[in-house]
Design a protein around this motif. Structure first.
Motif, PDB file in Angstrom:
ATOM      1  N   UNK A 148       0.995  -1.461   0.231  1.00 35.46           N
ATOM      2  CA  UNK A 148       0.085  -0.118   0.044  1.00 35.46           C
ATOM      3  C   UNK A 148       0.759   1.214  -0.174  1.00 35.46           C
ATOM      4  N   UNK A 149       1.918   1.201   0.759  1.00 29.16           N
ATOM      5  CA  UNK A 149       2.739   2.264   1.033  1.00 29.16           C
ATOM      6  C   UNK A 149       3.500   2.474  -0.427  1.00 29.16           C
ATOM      7  N   UNK A 192      -5.811  -6.348   1.059  1.00 25.75           N
ATOM      8  CA  UNK A 192      -6.479  -5.567   2.049  1.00 25.75           C
ATOM      9  C   UNK A 192      -6.656  -6.395   3.213  1.00 25.75           C
ATOM     10  N   UNK A 193      -6.077  -7.456   3.409  1.00 28.02           N
ATOM     11  CA  UNK A 193      -6.358  -8.476   4.357  1.00 28.02           C
ATOM     12  C   UNK A 193      -4.919  -8.489   5.187  1.00 28.02           C
ATOM     13  N   UNK A 194      -4.882  -9.371   6.032  1.00 26.75           N
ATOM     14  CA  UNK A 194      -3.563 -10.054   6.856  1.00 26.75           C
ATOM     15  C   UNK A 194      -3.039  -8.733   7.604  1.00 26.75           C
ATOM     16  N   UNK A 228      -8.998   0.971   1.736  1.00 18.62           N
ATOM     17  CA  UNK A 228      -9.615   2.335   1.319  1.00 18.62           C
ATOM     18  C   UNK A 228      -8.310   3.433   0.970  1.00 18.62           C
ATOM     19  N   UNK A 229      -7.374   3.186   1.870  1.00 17.68           N
ATOM     20  CA  UNK A 229      -6.239   4.134   1.439  1.00 17.68           C
ATOM     21  C   UNK A 229      -5.747   4.291   0.027  1.00 17.68           C
ATOM     22  N   UNK A 230      -5.629   3.120  -0.622  1.00 15.87           N
ATOM     23  CA  UNK A 230      -5.163   3.262  -2.208  1.00 15.87           C
ATOM     24  C   UNK A 230      -6.191   3.946  -2.780  1.00 15.87           C
ATOM     25  N   UNK A 245      -8.901   5.933  -2.210  1.00 16.46           N
ATOM     26  CA  UNK A 245      -9.305   7.163  -1.714  1.00 16.46           C
ATOM     27  C   UNK A 245      -8.196   8.300  -1.653  1.00 16.46           C
ATOM     28  N   UNK A 246      -6.837   7.648  -1.258  1.00 22.03           N
ATOM     29  CA  UNK A 246      -5.843   8.559  -1.244  1.00 22.03           C
ATOM     30  C   UNK A 246      -4.837   8.738  -2.441  1.00 22.03           C
ATOM     31  N   UNK A 247      -4.816   7.707  -3.498  1.00 26.05           N
ATOM     32  CA  UNK A 247      -3.720   7.615  -4.536  1.00 26.05           C
ATOM     33  C   UNK A 247      -4.152   8.977  -5.484  1.00 26.05           C
ATOM     34  N   UNK A 248      -3.156   9.499  -5.737  1.00 26.22           N
ATOM     35  CA  UNK A 248      -3.118  10.670  -6.603  1.00 26.22           C
ATOM     36  C   UNK A 248      -3.299  10.485  -8.129  1.00 26.22           C
ATOM     37  N   UNK A 249      -3.708   9.419  -8.335  1.00 24.52           N
ATOM     38  CA  UNK A 249      -3.955   9.127  -9.968  1.00 24.52           C
ATOM     39  C   UNK A 249      -5.249   8.249  -9.866  1.00 24.52           C
TER      40      UNK A 249
END
Length: 286
Positions: free
Chosen positions: A92-93, A116-118, A125-127, A129-133
């Motif tokens: 995700x980072x 999204x698990x483990x 949701x970070x990917x 809602x927060x992705x810049x593209x």
């Protein structure tokens, strides 16, 4: 293959060992060819844990996966540049970092659900809602769309974010020479699952925006869909009538539609159609 290691202006693929990740590579290649930009293959190993043997095993899997993806692109013999990188970072980072300069992020639906698990828990949701593209979630059954045939669906309401969904939907439809259908959402109250009628003023707002795109792109086949109770019913109808659907564009910050499309209920019709779900990005983020 390019020497540099940069996601700038590229279609970035979040690689893992899943089948759908390889389908995401094919989607990314199509997108990159349309846009005349490179493909950037990114494999994130995750934060180092366990002993040396575990680290070496993880690295070996990553190298095999990246090698398979590169060989698959080379076998296509298409005019696209590509490069790859393996990083020691949480997926995700790594993807969020890449999204700062990428044109698009592509991930496979199965690998996405694993992401999204483990260890990462509920941070998926970070990917979105927060992705810049824009982010494309590609199913394992993805098939390249037929130009001029397979539909693209933009899911909108009367919110200001409809502009961003429509803009991306129009862009994808023009790139792929595909018909665009604009699904006008019906809203439900918190304690009532029955869809409510679309307010006249809300429909008027969306129709005005669609009319703008009709004038701007006169060759585009674009129509509003507003005679269905809910999105799943419409997807099931398309499947019954064997109407090919290659892409659904949705706003990541509107409640309901994205959860629905990435949930269990929508999995069967989307997998059957080989349909990708793509989130737009807000202009002020860029």
């Amino acid at each position: 293959m390019a020497k540099s290691r940069s996601s700038v202006g590229s279609v970035v693929v979040g690689l893992d060992a899943s089948r759908s990740a390889m389908q995401a590579v094919l989607w990314a290649v199509d997108e990159a060819i349309h846009r005349q930009i490179p493909v950037y293959l990114l494999y994130a190993l995750g934060e180092e844990a366990g002993g040396r043997d575990d680290a070496e095993s993880d690295t070996a899997v990553a190298e095999r996966t990246v090698g398979s993806a590169m060989s698959m692109i080379e076998a296509l013999k298409v005019p696209v540049q590509f490069e790859a990188q393996i990083v020691r970072s949480r997926p995700i980072t790594a993807l969020l970092d890449a999204s700062r300069s990428a044109s698009m992020i592509c991930v496979g639906s199965m690998g996405f659900h694993h992401l999204t698990r483990g260890r990462i828990g509920s941070t998926w949701p970070a990917l979105l809602t927060s992705a810049r593209c824009p982010v494309a979630v590609v199913p394992r059954t993805h098939q390249p769309g037929s130009r001029g045939v397979d539909l693209i669906l933009a899911v909108v309401d009367n919110a200001s974010t409809a502009d961003d969904v429509l803009e991306l939907g129009v862009s994808e439809a023009c790139l792929r020479d595909a018909p665009l259908r604009v699904f006008l959402l019906r809203h439900t109250h918190h304690r009532d699952s029955c869809p409510k009628p679309i307010p006249v003023d809300g429909r008027t707002v969306v129709e005005r925006r669609v009319d703008h795109w009709r004038r701007t792109q006169p060759k585009l086949d674009i129509e509003i869909v507003c005679d269905h109770n809910d999105l799943l019913n419409y997807l099931e109808q398309l499947q019954r009538h064997i109407t090919p659907l290659q892409l659904i564009v949705v706003d990541p910050r509107r409640p309901g539609p994205l959860d629905l499309l990435l949930g269990v209920a929508a999995r069967a019709p989307l997998e059957a159609a080989g349909c990708t779900v793509m989130t737009c990005t807000r202009r002020q983020w860029l």
